[in-house]
Write a protein that holds these residues in place. Structure first.
Motif, PDB file in Angstrom:
ATOM      1  N   HIS A 351       0.892  -1.366   0.018  1.00 47.70           N
ATOM      2  CA  HIS A 351       0.062  -0.058   0.061  1.00 47.70           C
ATOM      3  C   HIS A 351       0.945   1.428   0.121  1.00 47.70           C
ATOM      4  O   HIS A 351       1.827   1.428   0.590  1.00 47.70           O
ATOM      5  N   ASP A 354       2.091   2.433   3.253  1.00 46.74           N
ATOM      6  CA  ASP A 354       3.278   1.612   3.760  1.00 46.74           C
ATOM      7  C   ASP A 354       4.450   2.027   3.205  1.00 46.74           C
ATOM      8  O   ASP A 354       5.600   2.196   3.963  1.00 46.74           O
ATOM      9  N   THR A 357       5.612   5.275   5.070  1.00 48.02           N
ATOM     10  CA  THR A 357       6.287   5.266   6.354  1.00 48.02           C
ATOM     11  C   THR A 357       7.578   4.695   6.149  1.00 48.02           C
ATOM     12  O   THR A 357       8.526   4.985   6.883  1.00 48.02           O
ATOM     13  N   LEU A 358       7.780   3.378   5.233  1.00 48.40           N
ATOM     14  CA  LEU A 358       9.197   2.771   5.330  1.00 48.40           C
ATOM     15  C   LEU A 358      10.077   3.723   4.783  1.00 48.40           C
ATOM     16  O   LEU A 358      11.253   3.541   4.833  1.00 48.40           O
ATOM     17  N   LYS A 408      14.445  -2.740  -0.735  1.00 52.84           N
ATOM     18  CA  LYS A 408      14.484  -3.153   0.637  1.00 52.84           C
ATOM     19  C   LYS A 408      13.274  -3.332   1.116  1.00 52.84           C
ATOM     20  O   LYS A 408      12.707  -4.267   1.753  1.00 52.84           O
ATOM     21  N   MET A 412      11.039  -6.562   2.721  1.00 55.45           N
ATOM     22  CA  MET A 412      10.317  -6.962   4.022  1.00 55.45           C
ATOM     23  C   MET A 412       8.950  -7.553   3.944  1.00 55.45           C
ATOM     24  O   MET A 412       8.384  -7.853   4.685  1.00 55.45           O
ATOM     25  N   PHE A 413       8.468  -7.198   2.574  1.00 54.73           N
ATOM     26  CA  PHE A 413       6.885  -7.809   2.378  1.00 54.73           C
ATOM     27  C   PHE A 413       6.929  -9.357   1.826  1.00 54.73           C
ATOM     28  O   PHE A 413       5.909  -9.996   1.795  1.00 54.73           O
ATOM     29  N   VAL A 414       8.002  -9.607   1.325  1.00 59.56           N
ATOM     30  CA  VAL A 414       8.023 -11.162   1.156  1.00 59.56           C
ATOM     31  C   VAL A 414       7.675 -12.110   2.067  1.00 59.56           C
ATOM     32  O   VAL A 414       8.052 -11.976   3.323  1.00 59.56           O
TER      33      VAL A 414
END
Lengths: 414, 153
Positions: A351, A354, A357-358, A408, A412-414
């Motif tokens: 999203h 997300d 933020t990241l 990166k 993190m979402f994998v």
């Protein structure tokens, strides 16, 4: 092009960025990569100094008092107007109206020109990629007058459907209000052609230049538009100052829309006569330091050859497009050949909020969401995008940092 | 196959049932770099069972969040406990919502109203890392849950 100062400085983004204090800091332990220029740009030291100088030495109200400070303040304030006139190549300083920003400039035209000239059945043409600021003022004036709003559709590639535009134009078209460069997609619209066709149909034209004016050199006489709106804060100047350029023949027949202060010629309880242009539209004490700061921003920009700046920004956008091809599942919104340096994208499974933020945690500032273009987002069937918007002080390293960070985040979402 | 019902979603949820606030506090305190913390929050969000599409409606929608958030509830008449489900289209928001859910799920309305959620956030060191808009979104969720609890007090 009639810049106030003749370009004399070689453009070097690495050197330039040293002159923007806010760029030289760490955010969340990382060097700041500022890619939210479409929301607002950072300010060079010269702008900050000009505003500070005004408050330290010249602070007084303009156009009124019979003292030296007021005289100096008025002089600087009116000089800033002259700088805008020459930056935009307007025919006269009477055509430069100070506003708080693009939004207020559009509202001024809607409420003053629109309300006094539109009637039931008249049509206002806008486009499907407008910012809410170039939709809602027209909706209000449409409710007030009975005029109708027609929308030029946006094609799959993020460009305007010009055939549909030609079809929409008729003798009922009284006003065409279109964005020069889209804040959500970056698309540069063929405004010169849009204006030419509108004028043929007898319609008045307004161009929303909020985004374009930070990336393109705008010549209002060459465009032949009736109104052009822009914001100082997106052009490296302060917030709270913007400009409405208006063709003098139109401005002079438009009624005032806010009243009081400088815009008055003579007041009695029976009747009031109004001041001449441009003051007729500038009620109350204006944003003096901001106008002066904006003037300083234009002086700063005038040092450079704009072609050099545009070439650099093209390089940034090309690199961003190139690196985006290495991101699986990415969809770049709007692939018009003619774009300002801005990349709006969605990545499958992540999203935009997300991403925001990241990326922030990696020192990278972007904007996420609908970018005040809800109708466009509805058409694209997405809740919003992540938007990286570049300015001339961004570097290829900034672009590369963005894409490293995106990779990166994907991990993190994998 | 029939569509799973709201009851099926409630049955699938373990957050605030077998996973407790202490579990989350222990894990978060163990993770010191932002990447691991966010990966954990994303992971928590994934543990939420979601919501039936039919429940993603205005009535359950939480305004004030940057992304879309919905909360539904049901009161167990036997135990008087309030059970909650929450969903969002953004994973970090969903993960943060999962933490709020863990704090409140399966508690009685009285317990919900008595819980000092700010202290929980404080202990998790959460709010400090959130942008003001994101923090407001989290507080909007809390306000909704508290107002649901108030209906039963």
């Amino acid at each position: 092009m009639t810049a106030a100062v003749q370009p004399q400085r070689v453009f070097d983004p690495y050197e330039v960025r040293q002159e923007f204090p806010a760029l030289n800091q760490e955010v969340n332990g990382k060097p700041l990569v500022y890619l939210d220029n479409a929301a607002t740009s950072q300010k060079p030291e010269a702008v900050l100094q000009a505003m500070m100088h005004y408050y330290r030495f010249d602070n007084a109200n303009v156009h009124r008092a019979a003292h030296t400070l007021s005289d100096r303040a008025t002089r600087s304030f009116e000089q800033a107007r002259l700088k805008v006139r020459s930056w935009l190549n307007a025919a006269s300083p009477n055509e430069i109206i100070w506003t708080r920003g693009t939004t207020e400039a559009i509202n001024l035209v809607a409420q003053s020109y629109g309300r006094s000239h539109l009637k039931a059945g008249d049509e206002i043409i806008i486009s499907g990629m407008e910012h809410h600021s170039n939709i809602v003022p027209w909706q209000l004036v449409a409710q007030q007058t009975g005029a109708l709003i027609k929308v030029i559709p946006v094609r799959e590639n993020g460009t305007l459907d010009m055939d549909a535009y030609r079809q929409l134009l008729s003798e009922r078209t009284k006003l065409v209000a279109v964005v020069h460069a889209s804040n959500a997609l970056g698309t540069i619209n063929p405004v010169k052609e849009i204006i030419r066709l509108a004028r043929q149909a007898g319609a008045v034209t307004l161009i929303d230049g909020a985004q374009a004016s930070a990336h393109l050199r705008v010549d209002v006489q060459d465009l032949d538009c009736d109104f052009y709106a822009l914001s100082g804060h997106k052009m490296f100047g302060p917030t709270g100052i913007g400009v409405l350029y208006g063709r003098e023949s139109l401005l002079s027949i438009m009624p005032p829309w806010q009243a009081g202060g400088e815009m008055i010629d003579r007041v009695s309880f029976d009747t009031t006569t109004f001041n001449d242009l441009p003051f007729k539209f500038e009620a109350g004490t204006p944003a003096i330091s901001q106008a002066i700061g904006f003037g300083a921003a234009l002086d700063y920009l005038s040092q450079f050859n704009w072609e050099d700046i545009m070439a650099h920004e093209h390089k940034l956008l090309d690199r961003a497009r190139e690196l985006s091809q290495e991101i699986p599942g990415i969809r770049v919104m709007g692939d018009s050949e003619n774009k300002v340096a801005l990349l709006s994208f969605v990545v499958e499974g992540i999203h935009p909020s997300d991403f925001g933020t990241l990326l922030d945690h990696q020192g990278i500032a972007v904007r996420t969401g609908h970018h005040c273009c809800m109708p466009l987002m509805d058409q694209l069937a997405i809740p919003g995008t992540t938007r990286a918007s570049f300015a001339f002080y961004n570097t290829l390293e900034d672009v590369e940092a963005l894409f490293r960070a995106i990779q990166k985040i994907q991990k993190m979402f994998v | 196959m029939t569509e799973p019902t709201r009851a099926d979603f409630f049955a699938k949820n373990t957050l605030g049932i077998t996973t407790t606030l202490t579990d989350i506090q222990d894990t978060i305190s163990f993770l010191d770099d932002w990447e691991e913390r966010y990966s954990y929050i994303i992971d928590l969000g994934r543990q939420l069972p979601g919501l039936p599409e039919a429940d993603k409606v205005e009535e359950n929608y939480i305004h004030g969040c940057q992304s879309q958030v919905w909360i539904v509830h049901q009161l167990d008449p036997e135990t008087g406990r309030l059970f909650l489900l929450v969903d969002s289209d953004a994973m970090i928001v969903k993960g943060l919502a999962a933490i709020v859910l863990v704090a409140y799920n399966g508690k009685t309305p009285r317990e919900i109203l008595d819980l000092d959620i700010e202290a929980v956030f404080e202990e998790l060191d959460l709010i400090r890392h959130l942008s003001p808009t994101r923090g407001n979104g989290l507080r909007s969720m809390v306000r909704r849950i508290r107002s649901l609890a108030e209906q039963y007090c």
